[in-house]
Each structure stands twice: as C-alpha cells, then as structure tokens.
Write a protein that holds these residues in place. Structure first.
Motif, mmCIF file in Angstrom:
data_model
loop_
_atom_site.group_PDB
_atom_site.id
_atom_site.type_symbol
_atom_site.label_atom_id
_atom_site.label_comp_id
_atom_site.label_asym_id
_atom_site.label_seq_id
_atom_site.Cartn_x
_atom_site.Cartn_y
_atom_site.Cartn_z
ATOM 1 N N GLY A 1 -66.649 -16.110 -5.915
ATOM 2 C CA GLY A 1 -67.660 -15.667 -6.867
ATOM 3 C C GLY A 1 -67.177 -15.818 -8.292
ATOM 4 O O GLY A 1 -66.112 -16.392 -8.527
ATOM 5 N N ASP B 1 -62.991 -19.838 -4.972
ATOM 6 C CA ASP B 1 -63.165 -20.126 -6.400
ATOM 7 C C ASP B 1 -61.868 -19.929 -7.167
ATOM 8 O O ASP B 1 -61.684 -20.482 -8.251
ATOM 9 C CB ASP B 1 -64.269 -19.232 -6.978
ATOM 10 N N ARG C 1 -71.047 -14.662 -7.486
ATOM 11 C CA ARG C 1 -72.092 -15.290 -6.695
ATOM 12 C C ARG C 1 -73.144 -14.257 -6.332
ATOM 13 O O ARG C 1 -72.935 -13.049 -6.499
ATOM 14 C CB ARG C 1 -71.495 -15.895 -5.423
#
Length: 283
Positions: free
Chosen positions: A51, A33, A53
């Motif tokens: 994340g 990410d 997440r």
C-alpha cells in the motif's frame, strides 16, 4: 542509579553502550511495495509493506490512513505475545506515518521473524521503518528503536542478547522519531544535552524512576546509532541505483551502436521482430 560502566566488558566482548553490528537490505520482495531485511547479529527480521491501497469499507477511516500489522513468528502459531507486539508496533507507526495524507486507504505491514537473539522488538520496529522508507510512505521522521537492559554487576547495557535479557533485572525497548537538523548534523532530539523524548516504550522487570531515566538516555544514544546507520545505508542504496542507471545507459548506447553497424532495417528486425522491408512490427 545504575549507569553503564565503561570499563565493564560483556560476554560477547562489547562495552555496555555498544550496539551489535547492524545490517540491512532493501527491495528484496518484488510483489511488495516496499521491503527490508534487518539484522542485529543473531536477530533477523524481514518486513514488507503493501500500500497505500484501497481496503474494505469496514476498515476505512475517513480522515486517516489505516495501518494493519501482521506479525509472523519464526515458527509455530501466533501467541498472545505476538498479538500484543502487533498492537504496539501499529500504535508506534501511527505516530510516525503521515496518516492524514491518505484518508480511506490502508497499508499492511508484515513482519516475519527469521531468527531471534535478543532486542527482537527493536529489530522488528527498525525493519518496519526500513520497509516503509523503501515503499516511499510519507513519515514525519525516521523511527529508530533500541533495547536496553539492566545487568547485575554491569549496569545499563544497550542492544542486549537473548542471554543478557534472561539475566537482566529489567529490559526496555524504546522508540524515538528523529527529524530536522541541517544536512550532516544530528537532529536536535538526538543531541546529548536534549531531553530524551520517548515515542513508545515497552518494559518488563523492576526498576526505579532514576533507572528508567538512565535507560531512556542510553536508549536515545543507541537509537541515534540506528539513525546514523539508516543515513549511511540510504546513501549506499541510492549510490548503487545510480551505478545501475549508468550501466543501463552504457548498455543502451552499445546496443544502439551495434544496431547502427548492422544497418537500421536489420537492427530493427533483430531487436523487435519487425519486417526489414516495411520497418513495422510483424502482427
């Protein structure tokens, strides 16, 4: 107290308070990410963020975002030193990331050491911050970290190399969180007249209280150099994205013009594989 002597020149030609050249790159890993590569001359670290997440129920925190750090050495298996570095970095990030915004979720920060030539802890923290920024994780400020050392015959030095760390009587790595201030101005905490507020510190060797305060001030000034570099690199990053967007817009206009010249039906068929007669995609 041992203060930096401006007239002294170090083995690599730097003045005591000078940092090495900083280099960073963002968005290198497509599956993460957020990611960043951070270099301070011979010390190079690659960081990735996954994340926020969903995570395993046993790792969830009902009130805060859970932060996990995975520290990978350049070679070999993880040792107790790397595990301690994981803990220190996690505690530092917990003070900067706005964890209350994402309860029950988690992020994983992976740091891979590529090469080490001193000030490695600072490189790791700065790489992690750059990756968090790239991932868009909300933070209360910019985490800026610098290492300093006390060198015999020189005094306090910033951003020591591996050779300087081995020769030093004490080495400290200090993290600061810079936030606030008007655009184009230094944050209040970074001003020379401000008290040096250390967010996190690790040190080894022997030093007096006065020496530690000197390290904190030099560390603050060095960390502010990191902050200025963060700002400049962010401007370059967003400027490059704007150029890419403009380029894509030009390419789209050129493609539309070519399609118009060839005819609507033929253009549709060439672009999408549709039927020129029906002007619908072929099943």
């Amino acid at each position: 107290a041992l203060m930096a002597a401006p007239s002294e020149v170090r083995a690599d030609g730097r003045r005591p308070a000078m940092m090495r050249q900083l280099t960073t790159e963002r968005g290198l890993l497509t599956r993460a990410d957020g990611s960043a590569r951070w270099e301070q001359d011979g010390s190079v670290v690659l960081a990735a963020v996954y994340g926020p997440r969903t995570i395993q129920a046993r790792k969830e925190n009902t009130e805060h975002l859970a932060i996990e750090v995975n520290y990978r050495p350049a070679s070999g298996m993880q040792t107790s030193m790397e595990r301690e570095s994981e803990m220190v970095l996690r505690r530092t990030l917990e003070q900067v990331v706005l964890t209350s915004l994402h309860p029950r979720l988690g992020i994983t920060v992976v740091v891979q050491i590529v090469s080490a030539d001193g000030s490695l802890e600072a490189c790791v923290a700065n790489a992690a911050c750059a990756a968090l920024i790239d991932a868009g994780v909300p933070m209360r400020g910019v985490l800026c970290t610098a290492s300093c050392a006390i060198m015999p015959g020189i005094g306090l030095v910033a951003d020591p190399t591996a050779d300087e760390e081995r020769a030093a009587t004490a080495v400290a790595t200090m993290s600061y969180c810079f936030r606030g201030g008007k655009a184009g101005e230094a944050p209040p905490m970074a001003l020379p007249e401000a008290e040096a507020e250390v967010l996190q510190t690790t040190s080894n060797g022997s030093m007096s209280e006065e020496d530690f305060l000197g390290l904190a001030v030099l560390g603050r000034d060095a960390a502010f150099s990191v902050f200025e570099f963060f700002k400049a690199s962010a401007k370059r990053f967003h400027a490059s994205k704007e150029v890419d967007i403009e380029g894509m817009a030009r390419a789209a206009k050129e493609a539309a013009a070519r399609s118009k010249e060839l005819g609507q039906g033929a253009g549709f068929r060439r672009t999408f594989g549709g039927s020129a007669a029906s002007n619908k995609p072929v099943a």
